[in-house]
Write a protein that holds these residues in place. Structure first.
Motif, PDB file in Angstrom:
ATOM      1  N   ARG A  35       0.840  -1.210   0.000  1.00  0.00           N
ATOM      2  CA  ARG A  35       0.000   0.000   0.000  1.00  0.00           C
ATOM      3  C   ARG A  35       0.871   1.256   0.000  1.00  0.00           C
ATOM      4  NH1 ARG A  35      -2.796   0.944   5.303  1.00  0.00           N
ATOM      5  NH2 ARG A  35      -1.709   2.910   5.537  1.00  0.00           N
ATOM      6  N   GLN A  38       2.196   1.961  -3.449  1.00  0.00           N
ATOM      7  CA  GLN A  38       1.133   2.534  -4.287  1.00  0.00           C
ATOM      8  C   GLN A  38       0.912   4.008  -3.942  1.00  0.00           C
ATOM      9  OE1 GLN A  38      -2.180  -0.082  -3.513  1.00  0.00           O
ATOM     10  NE2 GLN A  38      -1.332  -1.732  -4.769  1.00  0.00           N
ATOM     11  N   ASP A  39       0.899   4.318  -2.649  1.00  0.00           N
ATOM     12  CA  ASP A  39       0.701   5.703  -2.215  1.00  0.00           C
ATOM     13  C   ASP A  39       1.879   6.591  -2.617  1.00  0.00           C
ATOM     14  OD1 ASP A  39      -1.777   5.096  -1.147  1.00  0.00           O
ATOM     15  OD2 ASP A  39      -1.041   4.925   0.917  1.00  0.00           O
TER      16      ASP A  39
END
Length: 189
Positions: A35, A38-39
């Motif tokens: 995550r 992705q961020d």
């Protein structure tokens, strides 16, 4: 100081709190989670029009990974002053109570750890060095929530424990300076 076009010479610092990371006890090499990766990619896309010229980072892997997309294949300057504050040399039993205590008493430190004042001095020294070296530039700085807040607090006391508690992962604040005077702070993403 004026630049060649006669405009005021402002320096823009983008303080970037790292994205979500996988927890390991190895602070230096702790990577971003899936995550977090992705961020970090989304953050890069959101900041692509900011014309960032220099990218610096804490030497911690999660901070470097968060800003590496902004470097446009240039080297990232690693700056020890931007590493996260060391709360204690040993794990604390209650992190929330420990962090509250150091914010309530800025000169207090746990055994082997840094007080708010000591960590703040380290971070501000690094900021002032960047402001001198990269005057008139746009500089992204990969860092961590607590040291980022302590740096901002030096220039404006509104940035405090409550502000730190509200930070996201990742989070970016654009600080506008003229020389070493803070003119403006705005959330950048």
């Amino acid at each position: 100081m004026k630049n060649r076009k006669g405009n005021d010479m402002k320096t823009y610092l983008y303080l970037v709190r790292h994205a979500h990371s996988v927890y390991t006890p190895d602070e230096l090499n702790r990577p971003l989670s899936e995550r977090g990766m992705q961020d970090a990619h989304k953050l890069t896309n959101k900041l692509k029009n900011e014309q960032i010229e220099v990218v610096c980072s804490s030497p911690y892997k999660r901070a470097v990974q968060t800003v590496e997309g902004l470097a446009n294949n240039h080297d990232i300057l690693l700056v020890e002053g931007f590493k996260e504050r060391l709360l204690s040399s040993h794990p604390v039993d209650d992190f929330d109570a420990a962090i509250t205590k150091v914010w309530e008493n800025p000169s207090f430190s746990f055994k082997g750890g840094e007080s708010n004042l000591f960590a703040q001095e380290r971070g501000v020294k690094a900021i002032l060095a960047l402001l001198e070296k990269y005057k008139g530039k746009r500089v992204a700085i990969g860092t961590h929530g607590n040291i980022m807040t302590l740096i901002m607090n030096h220039f404006d006391k509104r940035y405090d424990y409550c502000f730190w508690k509200e930070l996201e992962m990742p989070d970016v604040y654009k600080l506008t300076f003229e020389q070493d005077k803070l003119l403006n702070v705005e959330k950048a993403v």
